[in-house]
Design a protein around this motif. Structure first.
Motif, PDB file in Angstrom:
ATOM      1  N   GLY A 105     -33.981  30.495 -29.611  1.00 38.75           N
ATOM      2  CA  GLY A 105     -35.132  31.103 -28.938  1.00 38.75           C
ATOM      3  C   GLY A 105     -36.029  30.066 -28.282  1.00 38.75           C
ATOM      4  O   GLY A 105     -37.155  30.370 -27.872  1.00 38.75           O
ATOM      5  N   VAL A 153     -25.151  21.510 -35.426  1.00 40.86           N
ATOM      6  CA  VAL A 153     -25.415  21.563 -33.991  1.00 40.86           C
ATOM      7  C   VAL A 153     -24.448  22.540 -33.300  1.00 40.86           C
ATOM      8  O   VAL A 153     -24.829  23.327 -32.445  1.00 40.86           O
ATOM      9  CB  VAL A 153     -25.344  20.145 -33.365  1.00 40.86           C
ATOM     10  N   SER A 155     -22.685  25.725 -32.694  1.00 45.81           N
ATOM     11  CA  SER A 155     -23.015  27.101 -33.072  1.00 45.81           C
ATOM     12  C   SER A 155     -21.746  27.871 -33.474  1.00 45.81           C
ATOM     13  O   SER A 155     -20.742  27.837 -32.771  1.00 45.81           O
ATOM     14  CB  SER A 155     -23.683  27.780 -31.877  1.00 45.81           C
ATOM     15  N   VAL A 354     -32.181  22.717 -27.074  1.00 41.96           N
ATOM     16  CA  VAL A 354     -32.413  21.887 -25.899  1.00 41.96           C
ATOM     17  C   VAL A 354     -33.713  22.347 -25.240  1.00 41.96           C
ATOM     18  O   VAL A 354     -33.744  23.342 -24.521  1.00 41.96           O
ATOM     19  CB  VAL A 354     -31.218  21.991 -24.922  1.00 41.96           C
TER      20      VAL A 354
HETATM   21  C1  F6R Z   1     -22.799  25.009 -28.716  1.00 46.47           C
HETATM   22  C2  F6R Z   1     -24.261  24.945 -28.716  1.00 46.47           C
HETATM   23  C3  F6R Z   1     -25.002  25.028 -27.428  1.00 46.47           C
HETATM   24  C4  F6R Z   1     -26.011  26.163 -27.493  1.00 46.47           C
HETATM   25  C5  F6R Z   1     -26.897  26.194 -26.252  1.00 46.47           C
HETATM   26  C6  F6R Z   1     -27.826  27.375 -26.253  1.00 46.47           C
HETATM   27  O1  F6R Z   1     -22.270  24.946 -29.979  1.00 46.47           O
HETATM   28  O2  F6R Z   1     -24.840  24.870 -29.755  1.00 46.47           O
HETATM   29  O3  F6R Z   1     -24.140  25.210 -26.348  1.00 46.47           O
HETATM   30  O4  F6R Z   1     -25.305  27.360 -27.635  1.00 46.47           O
HETATM   31  O5  F6R Z   1     -27.640  25.000 -26.200  1.00 46.47           O
HETATM   32  O6  F6R Z   1     -28.674  27.352 -27.358  1.00 46.47           O
HETATM   33  P1  F6R Z   1     -29.506  28.626 -27.770  1.00 46.47           P
HETATM   34  O7  F6R Z   1     -28.539  29.693 -28.145  1.00 46.47           O
HETATM   35  O8  F6R Z   1     -30.352  28.170 -28.928  1.00 46.47           O
HETATM   36  O9  F6R Z   1     -30.322  29.016 -26.568  1.00 46.47           O
END
Ligand code: F6R
Length: 357
Positions: A105, A153, A155, A354
């Motif tokens: 988020g 890290v 996901s 990020v």
């Molecule tokens: C892959 C990973 C990243 C996130 C991306 C979006 O394993 O962790 O590609 O999926 O930075 O992050 P969120 O879902 O927090 O917006």
């Protein structure tokens, strides 16, 4: 706490059956049916087009969410990479609804789109794992993933939770329009959770595949058609981010339009074959790469399996197959990284969320 687990990633992969069951419970009503906040269902069904905005793994979930919403609720959906949206803003429909998918988020690229579309006066729904996160606070509506904190890290459980919640949203929106699904989603998600459990119990097999295909390779390709293509994109992302193997996902049919030039003797090709309607075609693609020397690893599903398949998934509803098909890919990436001495939970150059554009 990772308890007895050597890494958070492995723990979080293992939590997926539990998270799937928790999501079914959280989105169940007294009558045993599925339910989503009425305001959200109304907002979805008032839209003439849905714009899904996300990054990375969440973007990959969005690609599959589009299939659920279009197939079941019959609302057109576009899926956009957050960082590209601002420069390439599509012509918006008259009554758009924006869905932001973000585990944390907090992704700055997504937030900047949210700010932009709010200025235009459009409505937004955030699907996130973190209540009170920026994207949740600033959107009109929030749906929670209920996956519990994701520490690694890379996901994993957030991705399958995103798919489960998107499927529920799509189904409830369909019911709201008087459309019915050809199957019982609650029951099928339960079958998915059981299949995930079976898959999580097959770690030795996944470790063997990782050793066999990824011990020394420099690169790897994932191919699939239809939703298997999208799962392949996610499998490639998992592998590259934690094992540093250069991996790419391709649509089976697109191979011969260029990528096939990269196939050398022994190049690992992970081919997903979980979709009956494209089964013959994807198997044709495997033959094409094998004749150029590729080392194929076919992952199919019970009912579609053939003799040379390296791994067969338990049978689950074809449209929900990504929820199970991704699990072996997560585990294979995990073991590939482990055997290459990589820092599984904290890969180089990456941060969990990020927060810069
Ligand atoms: C892959 C990973 C990243 C996130 C991306 C979006 O394993 O962790 O590609 O999926 O930075 O992050 P969120 O879902 O927090 O917006």
């Amino acid at each position: 706490e990772k308890g007895t687990y050597p890494h958070y990633m492995l723990k979080e992969i293992d939590e997926q059956p539990l998270v799937t069951r928790r999501i079914i419970e959280k989105y169940r009503n007294e009558n045993g049916g599925l339910t989503v906040d009425e305001n959200i269902v109304n907002a979805v069904n008032a839209a003439d087009r849905i714009y899904i905005i996300a990054a990375g793994t969440s973007y990959h979930a969005g690609l599959i969410g589009k299939q659920f919403i279009e197939n079941w609720a019959k609302i057109p959906v576009e899926v956009h990479i957050a960082s590209e949206f601002s420069y390439n803003m599509p012509l918006l429909s008259e009554k758009p609804l924006f869905i932001f998918i973000s585990q944390s988020g907090e992704t700055a690229d997504s937030r900047s789109v949210l700010v932009q579309i709010k200025e235009l006066g459009h409505k937004a729904l955030t699907i996130t794992n973190v209540p009170g996160s920026t994207l949740s606070r600033e959107a009109d509506y929030t749906l929670l993933l209920h996956a519990g904190p994701e520490i690694a890290v890379a996901s994993t459980k957030a991705y399958t939770a995103q798919l489960a919640v998107l499927s529920i949203l799509a189904a409830v929106a369909a019911y709201g329009k008087g459309l019915s699904l050809e199957f019982d989603l609650t029951k099928e998600l339960g079958i998915v959770a059981n299949a995930m459990e079976v898959l999580c119990d097959q770690k030795e097999e996944m470790e063997a595949i990782a050793k066999e295909y990824f011990s020394t390779t420099r690169n790897a390709f994932f191919i699939g058609r239809s939703v298997d293509y999208y799962v392949g994109l996610e499998g490639a992302l998992k592998l590259k981010e934690i094992s540093y193997i250069q991996a790419e996902g391709f649509a089976g049919g697109e191979l011969k339009h260029g990528t096939i030039a990269l196939i050398e003797n022994g190049t690992p090709i992970i081919a997903l074959a979980t979709q009956e309607h494209v089964n013959l075609s994807i198997r044709g693609n495997v033959k094409e790469v094998v004749s150029r020397g590729a080392n194929p690893c076919i992952i199919s599903m019970k009912g579609l399996e053939e003799e040379d398949d390296r791994f067969v998934l338990p049978s689950i509803h074809e449209q929900l197959s990504p929820l199970a098909a991704v699990v072996p890919l997560q585990l294979i990436s995990y073991y590939a990284a482990l055997h290459r001495d990589c820092d599984v939970d904290k890969p180089r150059n990456l941060a969990k969320s990020v927060t810069v554009e």
